[in-house]
Design an enzyme around this catalytic site. Structure first.
Site, PDB file in Angstrom:
ATOM      1  CG  ASP A 138     -46.027 -51.497 -11.245  1.00  0.00           C
ATOM      2  OD1 ASP A 138     -46.468 -51.424 -10.106  1.00  0.00           O
ATOM      3  OD2 ASP A 138     -44.628 -51.203 -11.225  1.00  0.00           O
ATOM      4  CG  HIS A 139     -46.858 -47.551  -9.433  1.00  0.00           C
ATOM      5  ND1 HIS A 139     -46.919 -46.882  -8.194  1.00  0.00           N
ATOM      6  CD2 HIS A 139     -45.929 -48.232  -9.552  1.00  0.00           C
ATOM      7  CE1 HIS A 139     -45.936 -47.592  -7.552  1.00  0.00           C
ATOM      8  NE2 HIS A 139     -45.246 -48.273  -8.117  1.00  0.00           N
ATOM      9  CG  ASP A 167     -26.696 -49.102  -8.769  1.00  0.00           C
ATOM     10  OD1 ASP A 167     -26.307 -49.946  -9.821  1.00  0.00           O
ATOM     11  OD2 ASP A 167     -26.607 -48.003  -9.005  1.00  0.00           O
ATOM     12  CG  ASN A 188     -38.774 -50.295 -14.770  1.00  0.00           C
ATOM     13  OD1 ASN A 188     -38.539 -50.186 -15.805  1.00  0.00           O
ATOM     14  ND2 ASN A 188     -39.929 -49.280 -14.138  1.00  0.00           N
TER      15      ASN A 188
END
Length: 295
Positions: free
Chosen positions: A90-91, A225, A246
């Protein structure tokens, strides 16, 4: 290597097959961001318990910290799993780390994230690095536009201008030969502001209409959230096929460590941390409807 040879290697890529099947079946795959062996084990155990495909995702930090050790543990875990699991970086935000990762072997996919460069340099580097990965049978993911925010393992872009993806930009990146596209449509890395996510679903739907027949759309910035069953399923309906998980997984790890360290044997701490991470991953698999898809 001849173009048809590269195409054959990419067609056999397990990460590509996993996410293509999710798109066809109208569910998403969990790309679980793992920082340690416990995260890798928890991902595999969750996938096997839920009979769900999955992706183990590592950040470039894992290469900087442990060279290829964590990568090769992830690759071995994926190879031995009883359900389809791929390994994805990732990234990857540095050309050097991408070149090193390709040389190490073990990755099924790499996110070539040059979004912190200006557009011309972004496109130049992305083209070069996508071709390098594809020649080794590694699929690639790119981020047209720029997703703001900060997340552990990613260079901070909070001070940079957010650039929302357009269908035209998406077309430019598809032309590079990528397999997965991470659009910026109001999503951010890490925590959202007091108003919560301000997501531009009409924009996402236009991007999907333009390129969704050729690449898979993947979701970044799915903060726990907000991104639970309802919102995740809305993203699936808009054409997304992979979501990065994550924060909640790794928060479970640190919470259990804080609760148990010094009170029980270390082996018990590690086992309970792994179980807590697995529970979070399993819940997300239910939300994104990948449960049972590997049965």
């Amino acid at each position: 290597m001849a173009t048809n040879g590269i195409a054959k290697k990419l067609k056999a890529n397990r990460a590509k097959a996993i996410v293509d099947a999710a798109y066809a079946g109208k569910y998403m795959i969990a790309g679980v961001c793992c920082y340690n062996l416990e995260g890798i084990i928890a991902t595999v155990r969750a996938a096997e318990a839920k009979k769900s495909p999955a992706l183990i995702q590592l950040f470039p930090w894992s290469i900087e910290y442990a060279d290829g050790l964590l990568l090769h543990a992830a690759a071995e875990a994926a190879d031995k799993a009883s359900v389809p699991i791929g390994v994805h970086m990732d990234h990857a935000q540095s050309p050097d780390i991408i070149r090193k990762s390709v040389e190490l072997g073990g990755y099924d996919g790499i996110m070539v994230d040059m979004s912190h460069y200006e557009k011309e340099e972004n496109m130049r580097l992305s083209k070069e690095l996508v071709e390098l990965c594809n020649a080794k049978g590694i699929i690639t993911e790119c981020e047209p536009g720029r997703i703001n925010g900060f997340e552990d393992g990613i260079a901070d872009t909070e001070g940079m201008e957010e650039i929302l993806t357009t269908p035209e930009q998406a077309e430019e990146f598809v032309a590079l030969g990528i397999d997965w596209l991470a659009p910026a449509f109001g999503n951010v890395h890490g925590a959202y502001g007091p108003k919560g996510p301000q997501l531009d679903f009409p924009r996402l739907e236009r991007i999907h209409a333009a390129v969704g027949d050729r690449v898979r759309l993947v979701l970044h910035g799915a903060h726990e959230d907000y991104f639970q069953e309802q919102l995740l399923r809305k993203c699936i309906a808009a054409g997304m096929s992979k979501v990065n998980i994550n924060g909640p997984v790794n928060a479970a790890y640190t919470r259990v460590g804080a609760e148990l360290t010094g009170k029980v044997p270390l082996t018990t701490v590690v086992e309970e941390q792994t179980k807590a991470m697995q529970q979070v991953i399993e819940q997300n698999m239910d939300w994104i409807m990948s449960t049972g898809k590997a049965a």
